[in-house]
Design a protein around this motif. Structure first.
Motif, short mmCIF file in Angstrom:
data_model
loop_
_atom_site.label_atom_id
_atom_site.label_comp_id
_atom_site.label_asym_id
_atom_site.label_seq_id
_atom_site.Cartn_x
_atom_site.Cartn_y
_atom_site.Cartn_z
N GLU A 66 0.88 -1.30 0.13
CA GLU A 66 -0.06 -0.04 0.11
C GLU A 66 0.95 1.20 0.10
OE1 GLU A 66 -3.65 1.62 2.75
OE2 GLU A 66 -3.27 -0.68 2.38
N PRO A 67 0.80 2.15 -1.00
CA PRO A 67 1.52 3.17 -1.00
C PRO A 67 1.21 4.27 0.07
CG PRO A 67 -0.41 3.54 -2.45
CD PRO A 67 -0.55 2.19 -2.03
N VAL A 68 2.33 4.97 0.56
CA VAL A 68 2.60 5.76 1.71
C VAL A 68 2.65 7.29 0.94
CG1 VAL A 68 3.51 6.77 3.75
CG2 VAL A 68 3.48 4.39 3.35
N VAL A 69 1.77 8.34 1.40
CA VAL A 69 1.78 9.34 0.59
C VAL A 69 2.29 10.57 1.65
CG1 VAL A 69 0.68 11.38 -0.79
CG2 VAL A 69 0.06 8.80 -0.91
N LEU A 70 3.31 11.08 1.50
CA LEU A 70 3.80 12.34 2.43
C LEU A 70 3.59 13.56 1.69
CD1 LEU A 70 7.31 10.69 3.13
CD2 LEU A 70 5.40 10.59 4.32
N ARG A 71 2.84 14.60 2.47
CA ARG A 71 2.47 15.80 1.99
C ARG A 71 3.08 16.95 2.90
NH1 ARG A 71 -2.79 13.51 0.99
NH2 ARG A 71 -2.86 13.12 -1.31
N LYS A 72 3.20 17.96 2.29
CA LYS A 72 3.48 19.23 3.03
C LYS A 72 2.39 19.41 4.15
CE LYS A 72 4.48 22.99 0.97
NZ LYS A 72 4.89 24.07 0.05
N LYS A 73 2.93 20.38 5.22
CA LYS A 73 1.78 20.56 6.25
C LYS A 73 0.88 21.46 5.72
CE LYS A 73 2.84 23.56 9.40
NZ LYS A 73 3.75 24.23 10.68
#
Length: 139
Positions: free
Chosen positions: A9-16
């Motif tokens: 399952e992909p992990v998505v990192l986003r800016k605050k």
């Protein structure tokens, strides 16, 4: 190996996400643009840096401004230039070969021979040893 399970399952990192105050400002600017109002933007000079907001004129700056003496770097004397060139020619060396002998770039030798270099006693000592010529001591 049948007991190993992999999780793909992909992990998505986003800016605050922007703060509520920033969102309100953005909404106000967009609303003003839709109405056609003129929008003025101001760029902060030291934004995002660790510098002081105002620059102060220090005592040293004032002293430098009041300084009238003309300062210049010391250049290679013409006698030294000629002595290096003659010593190199007697040994039948190119500037590149001499530079390699004293572990310096050929450009350093070229600068000394053209008089553009700032004299360095360590380099002059290396040249004396490599060429077998006395380059210092007259001054």
């Amino acid at each position: 190996m049948a007991g190993i399970v992999q999780d793909w399952e992909p992990v998505v990192l986003r800016k605050k996400a922007p703060t509520s105050a920033a969102r309100k400002d953005e909404k106000a600017v967009n609303a003003a643009r839709r109405v056609g109002a003129e929008i003025e933007t101001v760029r902060k000079a030291a934004a995002g840096t660790n510098k002081a907001a105002k620059s102060t004129v220090t005592l040293n700056t004032r002293k430098l401004d009041e300084e009238t003496e003309n300062l210049a770097h010391e250049k290679v004397p013409s006698e030294l230039k000629r002595a290096i060139m003659q010593g190199r020619m007697q040994k039948k060396l190119t500037q590149a070969q001499l530079g390699q002998m004293i572990n310096e770039k050929p450009q350093v030798i070229q600068e000394y021979e053209s008089g553009k270099a700032i004299p360095n006693q360590q380099i002059i000592a290396k040249l004396e040893r490599a060429l077998g010529v006395k380059l210092r001591g007259k001054k």
